[in-house]
Design an enzyme around this catalytic site. Structure first.
Site, PDB file in Angstrom:
ATOM      1  N   CYS A  15      12.919  56.987  52.740  1.00 18.45           N
ATOM      2  CA  CYS A  15      13.212  58.239  52.048  1.00 18.45           C
ATOM      3  C   CYS A  15      14.498  58.883  52.529  1.00 18.45           C
ATOM      4  O   CYS A  15      14.871  59.960  52.108  1.00 18.45           O
ATOM      5  CB  CYS A  15      12.043  59.207  52.141  1.00 18.45           C
ATOM      6  SG  CYS A  15      11.732  59.786  53.805  1.00 18.45           S
ATOM      7  N   TYR A  21       9.179  50.355  48.514  1.00 14.68           N
ATOM      8  CA  TYR A  21       9.989  51.223  47.652  1.00 14.68           C
ATOM      9  C   TYR A  21      11.145  51.847  48.417  1.00 14.68           C
ATOM     10  O   TYR A  21      11.157  51.883  49.649  1.00 14.68           O
ATOM     11  CB  TYR A  21       9.140  52.325  47.009  1.00 14.68           C
ATOM     12  CG  TYR A  21       8.604  53.356  47.979  1.00 14.68           C
ATOM     13  CD1 TYR A  21       9.357  54.478  48.327  1.00 14.68           C
ATOM     14  CD2 TYR A  21       7.336  53.220  48.534  1.00 14.68           C
ATOM     15  CE1 TYR A  21       8.865  55.413  49.217  1.00 14.68           C
ATOM     16  CE2 TYR A  21       6.833  54.162  49.418  1.00 14.68           C
ATOM     17  CZ  TYR A  21       7.609  55.249  49.764  1.00 14.68           C
ATOM     18  OH  TYR A  21       7.141  56.176  50.646  1.00 14.68           O
ATOM     19  N   ARG A  46      43.182  35.091  37.821  1.00 20.29           N
ATOM     20  CA  ARG A  46      42.034  35.463  38.646  1.00 20.29           C
ATOM     21  C   ARG A  46      41.022  36.133  37.744  1.00 20.29           C
ATOM     22  O   ARG A  46      41.350  36.564  36.626  1.00 20.29           O
ATOM     23  CB  ARG A  46      42.446  36.411  39.756  1.00 20.29           C
ATOM     24  CG  ARG A  46      42.893  37.714  39.206  1.00 20.29           C
ATOM     25  CD  ARG A  46      43.319  38.710  40.230  1.00 20.29           C
ATOM     26  NE  ARG A  46      44.002  39.750  39.483  1.00 20.29           N
ATOM     27  CZ  ARG A  46      44.885  40.576  39.960  1.00 20.29           C
ATOM     28  NH1 ARG A  46      45.217  40.522  41.216  1.00 20.29           N
ATOM     29  NH2 ARG A  46      45.441  41.481  39.201  1.00 20.29           N
ATOM     30  N   HIS A  77      51.628  49.265  38.495  1.00 20.56           N
ATOM     31  CA  HIS A  77      51.004  49.381  39.824  1.00 20.56           C
ATOM     32  C   HIS A  77      49.961  50.493  39.839  1.00 20.56           C
ATOM     33  O   HIS A  77      48.840  50.307  40.303  1.00 20.56           O
ATOM     34  CB  HIS A  77      52.094  49.663  40.867  1.00 20.56           C
ATOM     35  CG  HIS A  77      51.569  49.865  42.253  1.00 20.56           C
ATOM     36  ND1 HIS A  77      51.258  51.110  42.759  1.00 20.56           N
ATOM     37  CD2 HIS A  77      51.243  48.972  43.220  1.00 20.56           C
ATOM     38  CE1 HIS A  77      50.803  50.973  43.987  1.00 20.56           C
ATOM     39  NE2 HIS A  77      50.789  49.685  44.293  1.00 20.56           N
ATOM     40  N   MET A 135      51.219  42.866  49.855  1.00 19.63           N
ATOM     41  CA  MET A 135      51.983  42.001  50.751  1.00 19.63           C
ATOM     42  C   MET A 135      53.228  41.493  50.018  1.00 19.63           C
ATOM     43  O   MET A 135      53.471  41.846  48.891  1.00 19.63           O
ATOM     44  CB  MET A 135      51.097  40.863  51.231  1.00 19.63           C
ATOM     45  CG  MET A 135      49.999  41.362  52.153  1.00 19.63           C
ATOM     46  SD  MET A 135      48.999  40.025  52.767  1.00 19.63           S
ATOM     47  CE  MET A 135      48.331  39.362  51.282  1.00 19.63           C
ATOM     48  N   LYS A 149      44.937  33.490  45.078  1.00 27.96           N
ATOM     49  CA  LYS A 149      46.042  33.049  44.226  1.00 27.96           C
ATOM     50  C   LYS A 149      46.195  31.538  44.297  1.00 27.96           C
ATOM     51  O   LYS A 149      46.321  30.863  43.266  1.00 27.96           O
ATOM     52  CB  LYS A 149      47.334  33.735  44.689  1.00 27.96           C
ATOM     53  CG  LYS A 149      48.448  33.722  43.683  1.00 27.96           C
ATOM     54  CD  LYS A 149      49.682  34.434  44.237  1.00 27.96           C
ATOM     55  CE  LYS A 149      49.548  35.944  44.245  1.00 27.96           C
ATOM     56  NZ  LYS A 149      50.643  36.613  44.983  1.00 27.96           N
TER      57      LYS A 149
HETATM   58  P1  ADP Z   1      51.684  39.840  43.626  1.00 18.52           P
HETATM   59  O1  ADP Z   1      50.543  39.286  44.364  1.00 18.52           O
HETATM   60  O2  ADP Z   1      52.213  41.093  44.181  1.00 18.52           O
HETATM   61  O3  ADP Z   1      51.446  39.861  42.140  1.00 18.52           O
HETATM   62  P2  ADP Z   1      53.152  37.423  43.199  1.00 18.52           P
HETATM   63  O4  ADP Z   1      53.171  36.396  44.262  1.00 18.52           O
HETATM   64  O5  ADP Z   1      52.214  37.168  42.086  1.00 18.52           O
HETATM   65  O6  ADP Z   1      52.911  38.832  43.862  1.00 18.52           O
HETATM   66  O7  ADP Z   1      54.646  37.482  42.681  1.00 18.52           O
HETATM   67  C1  ADP Z   1      55.323  38.613  42.227  1.00 18.52           C
HETATM   68  C2  ADP Z   1      55.949  38.346  40.865  1.00 18.52           C
HETATM   69  O8  ADP Z   1      56.821  37.247  40.917  1.00 18.52           O
HETATM   70  C3  ADP Z   1      54.896  38.025  39.839  1.00 18.52           C
HETATM   71  O9  ADP Z   1      55.193  38.697  38.658  1.00 18.52           O
HETATM   72  C4  ADP Z   1      55.027  36.559  39.663  1.00 18.52           C
HETATM   73  O10 ADP Z   1      54.655  36.178  38.382  1.00 18.52           O
HETATM   74  C5  ADP Z   1      56.487  36.305  39.933  1.00 18.52           C
HETATM   75  N1  ADP Z   1      56.670  34.945  40.446  1.00 18.52           N
HETATM   76  C6  ADP Z   1      56.085  34.427  41.528  1.00 18.52           C
HETATM   77  N2  ADP Z   1      56.393  33.128  41.675  1.00 18.52           N
HETATM   78  C7  ADP Z   1      57.192  32.813  40.644  1.00 18.52           C
HETATM   79  C8  ADP Z   1      57.820  31.584  40.229  1.00 18.52           C
HETATM   80  N3  ADP Z   1      57.663  30.458  40.904  1.00 18.52           N
HETATM   81  N4  ADP Z   1      58.563  31.641  39.123  1.00 18.52           N
HETATM   82  C9  ADP Z   1      58.722  32.773  38.439  1.00 18.52           C
HETATM   83  N5  ADP Z   1      58.148  33.950  38.763  1.00 18.52           N
HETATM   84  C10 ADP Z   1      57.376  33.968  39.864  1.00 18.52           C
HETATM   85 MG    MG Z   2      50.820  38.397  41.104  1.00 24.50          MG
END
Ligand code: ADP
Ligand code: MG
Ligand code: MG
Length: 895
Positions: free
Chosen positions: A845, A865, A338, A454, A105, A25
């Protein structure tokens, strides 16, 4: 001295190639910042800092200083101060490991709110309700995640408020109520922890960072890592990022978008959009999102800008990307990107399309797909007719066909699956806590949420069948049943069929049919974009691979099928199956024979049958090598069970004397440990005439094929050799018979004679053995058993689950070759064997021959092979091709 560690990087300092340090991320946020996309500014605390914390229980001392500096930089850039009483800066604290672990997480939003700044944000935005809603969310999330308060307590308080107001949705609670609720939440925290919710923004921030570090070790994160083979040592990075708000009204919102359809691979922009909402709301599937295209109507310019950014990202990463985005009062922000997870079907189609579009080379397109994905596409599909009315339609979130008993919670899914039952997990929506159940289930079915819920994201990542958002189903997890629109009630334990390709659920078990890909592989004819992509990738793999791919096949039918699937011969033709059925009586006669003549008679009766077997297989594989292994298992396997015989004798009024003889033989031949007993070459040397009969059958079959104008390429393989002496004796006998047959028929055969290498001693003395062998075939199943000193069937049934759980094995050594141990023996034997006999052919094999990771190893070890079961041949061809590319060009797989 090395450079001092740096634990914090501003987004502007990082980049895509720093994922190990910044997490996926963080690297993505940095890269997007670098190429000028609108990313709210922030900084990343490295995985190194997390590793120190996980090891010592303390953050590295430099972290506090560096984080404070980075925060000061952020405040300056934003022109606001964290948690300041008026117009405060708020931040999110987001987890993000090297490999994406969706939802496993913690992430905490709205850090910086307190009793004072809540008023400041209300004034700055002009929205009091929004301010209090954000504050109560922070107290709730912080209380649960950071301070360890049971989340249900907050939910109960929230529900009580809704009940009092008689409203169904949090949305309908006003500012006053939310302020009250926040006070109640704070009281809950005080009562549960004896501590107050911290008002100091800096304390909130540092504790949230630590909580994200801690969330690396939650149960669900561990389960996920084990399942995805992600190392426990990597740790997570933490991203601290200025908040943007998607919940400021109708001109705001949040969503998820893909540059192509992650389910089918189709070109175009896909995703979900939820107006007036914060990020978490989409992923959690709590409210039903709109298809992304609706954003075009709501705000054309923002939609246009988003599409531009998606194009930019796809061109930049040269692959399917997904993004999280938020619109704050008409301004677009990108919050995450990503290289996106995708289904097997999408993987092939996207790689193919990107190559056609000129974005990636043919080699790269091949590296982007995998044998595991190909195998998934070969699984059968449901054969439905127009009479099969589904119980419900939903979103086809992850394709495939699955049948199982309905269960309504994770624990039940795990329980039943452990008892060997196939189950379908049915939920309204899933949360990370459902992960064990999702792993245990054949399929996941939800009544809410879209392609990015999810359930959909996680199931797709696991290659598990998923239909989500089947809204016509009323799911009652308490009564453990669901009801369809027409009133059909399906109870726990009832069997349903889930079609993840069509997005339907059917009552009962539907019949299966070959998949489109399976058919196309057997006929080598494409029938649409998917099969075209698959055949294209395979053709390229065939053109680059060095490893040949043969089949393990014992029957003419398997041989024909294997050949259609691209086998370049048979690497293992077992002969034991040819001694079963009606022929058992002859085998018994051979074993019981007291005199040579009786034994010879039995063998003579077996000879034409065996010859016929070989003739047909050689015909099916005409022109290609067929490696025939002489009889390998202990002979008592062909005799009746000892108990059964004893009972039969005891119960018979007039016992059959033959039974008595059989029982005596069974008792005589009983071994404490048959796996290490009289079997393999030992059998050939100990039972007079057996080997001669088999060799003769091979020779006569090959001669018959030659006479019929065929091109037979039979090879004779001696199993379980431990010393060259054994092979020398066996070879002498085989050559004697070959010469005998040649003299009788007047036809010389070219019939290589080789050995299996499946004992450590054989591998270690391979230099000697190679002088007597034309080929080595590594029997990696037995070689694994004998190297580890364990019997597969016993071990898998007893301590394997424990060993996997404790991390003694990351993966079963019977699934993927143990490179350090068993693999080392393979390397030693290949090297020593070739040194003595440069023309030595080498292959594998054991079933490892069809396992992707093992194939890469065998490629590196320089084998000629691999041989595997027919079904796995296409995947093996693909992986052998990929191995050539990843070894020579070292193209890294970004996923
Ligand atoms: P995950 O890895 O579970 O997707 P994220 O860190 O991406 O968790 O965050 C969870 C949600 O909160 C996501 O939908 C993300 O877009 C939103 N979010 C995270 N940071 C911000 C921010 N700075 N402003 C607005 N929304 C946020
Ligand atoms: Mg996210
Ligand atoms: Mg063996």
């Amino acid at each position: 001295m090395s450079k001092p560690m740096k634990y914090v990087y501003a987004f502007a300092e990082g980049g895509r190639d720093m994922a190990a340090l910044l997490g996926g991320k963080g690297a993505g946020l940095a890269e997007m910042t670098r190429i000028g996309l609108p990313v709210p500014p922030g900084f990343t605390v490295t995985t190194d800092a997390c590793k120190v914390y996980l090891k010592t229980g303390e953050e590295p001392p430099e972290l506090a200083v560096e984080a404070a500096q980075a925060l000061a930089g952020l405040e300056q850039a934003m022109g606001r101060t964290l948690g300041a009483p008026d117009d405060p800066l708020l931040v999110s604290v987001r987890s993000g490991a090297r490999f994406s672990m969706p939802g496993m997480m913690e992430t905490i939003l709205d850090i910086g709110l307190n009793d004072e700044s809540v008023a400041g944000i209300a004034k700055a935005t002009g929205q009091e309700r929004f301010a209090w809603d954000s504050y109560r969310r922070l107290v709730q999330m912080f209380g649960h995640t950071v301070m360890g308060v049971d989340g249900d307590l907050f939910e109960e308080a929230l529900t009580a408020h809704k009940t009092r107001r008689a409203v169904a949705d949090d949305h309908l609670l006003d500012a006053g109520e939310l302020a009250e609720l926040t006070e109640e939440f704070k009281a809950i925290i005080r009562k549960e922890t004896g501590e107050d919710f911290p008002q100091d923004p800096a304390e909130q921030l540092s504790r949230a960072i630590r909580a994200v570090f801690d969330s690396w070790n939650t149960e669900r994160a561990r389960v996920y890592r084990q399942r995805e083979h992600i190392s426990e040592d990597l740790g997570t990075a933490v991203n601290v990022q200025a908040m943007v708000f998607g919940n400021l009204g109708a001109d705001s919102g949040t969503g998820v978008a893909f540059t192509r359809d992650p389910a089918t691979g189709e070109r175009g922009v896909y995703g979900d959009y939820l107006p007036d909402a914060q990020g978490e709301d989409v992923v959690a599937g709590v409210r039903d999102a709109l298809p992304l295209i609706e954003l075009k109507k709501l705000n054309g310019p923002v939609y246009g800008e988003l599409v531009d950014h998606l194009r930019t990202l796809e061109d930049h990463y040269r692959d399917l990307c997904d993004v999280e985005f938020t619109v704050e009062r008409g301004k677009l922000w990108i919050l995450q990107t990503r290289v996106g997870k995708r289904t097997a079907e999408a993987a092939f189609r996207i790689a193919h399309d990107l190559r056609e579009e000129g974005t990636v080379s043919e080699d790269e397109a091949l590296v982007r797909v995998s044998g595991a994905e190909l195998t998934r596409l070969m699984f059968p599909r449901f054969r439905t007719t127009s009479d099969d009315v589904p119980l419900a339609h939903g979103v086809p979130a992850s394709p495939g066909a699955a049948v199982g008993a309905v269960v309504f919670d994770s624990a039940e899914a795990v329980r039943r699956a452990a008892a060997g039952e196939q189950v379908v997990l049915v939920r309204r929506e899933t949360t990370p806590d459902d992960l064990p159940g999702m792993i245990a289930a054949q399929a996941v079915l939800t009544s809410r949420g879209g392609k990015t819920s999810h359930a959909a994201v996680v199931a797709r990542g696991m290659g598990k069948v998923c239909v989500c958002g089947a809204e016509a189903l009323a799911v009652d997890t308490v009564a453990r049943r669901f009801t369809t629109e027409t009133g059909t009630v399906v109870n726990e334990g009832d069997v349903v069929s889930v079609d993840g390709t069509a997005g339907t659920v059917h009552l009962g078990e539907l019949p299966l049919t070959a998949s489109e890909v399976g058919r196309a592989l057997e006929t080598a004819a494409a029938a649409g974009p998917l099969t075209e992509a698959v055949l294209g990738a395979l053709a390229h793999a065939d053109s680059v691979r060095r490893l040949q791919v043969r089949a393990n096949a014992d029957t003419p039918e398997d041989a024909v099928r294997a050949r259609a699937l691209g086998a370049q011969g048979i690497g293992l033709c077992r002969t034991e199956h040819m001694f079963l059925g009606e022929r058992r009586a002859l085998v018994e006669a051979m074993i019981l024979a007291r005199e040579d003549t009786a034994r010879e008679e039995a063998l003579a009766a077996l000879l034409p049958l065996q010859r016929e077997d070989f003739t047909k297989i050689l015909e099916a594989m005409d022109g290609l090598p067929v490696t025939i292994r002489l009889l390998d298992p202990p002979l008592h396997e062909f005799l009746p069970d000892r108990m059964e015989l004893a009972v039969r004798l005891a119960e018979a009024a007039e016992p059959d004397p033959r039974d008595r003889e059989l029982l005596a033989a069974v008792e005589r031949m009983h071994e404490q440990n048959p796996m290490l007993g009289l079997r393999g070459v030992r059998l050939g040397l100990a039972v007079p005439g057996l080997m001669a009969m088999q060799v003769r059958a091979v020779a006569e079959a090959a001669t018959a094929r030659l006479r019929a104008g065929g091109d037979p390429k039979a090879e004779i393989m001696i199993p379980l050799v431990g010393t060259v002496e054994e092979l020398r004796l066996a070879r002498t006998e085989a050559e004697r018979v070959l010469a005998e047959v040649a003299a009788e028929t007047g036809t010389e055969l070219d019939c290589p004679i080789g050995t299996m290498i499946e004992l450590p001693r054989a591998a270690l003395t391979a230099g000697k053995i190679a002088g007597t062998a034309d080929f080595f075939s590594f029997g990696t199943n037995d070689l694994t058993q004998t190297t580890w000193g364990l019997s597969r069937d016993d071990a898998e049934a007893s301590f394997f689950p424990l060993y996997l759980e404790k991390g003694v094995f990351e993966v079963s050594p019977f699934e993927t070759i143990d490179q350090e141990g068993v693999g080392r023996l393979v390397e030693i034997a290949v090297e020593a064997g070739r040194a003595v006999n440069p023309r030595l052919q080498t292959g594998v094999c054991g079933e490892h021959g069809g396992d992707p990771d093992s194939i890469h190893f065998f490629h590196r070890a320089g084998l000629d092979y691999v041989s595997c079961s027919p079904f796995r041949i296409p995947a093996a061809r693909l992986e052998a091709g990929r191995a050539t590319l990843t070894e020579t060009t070292r193209t890294s797989d970004t996923r």
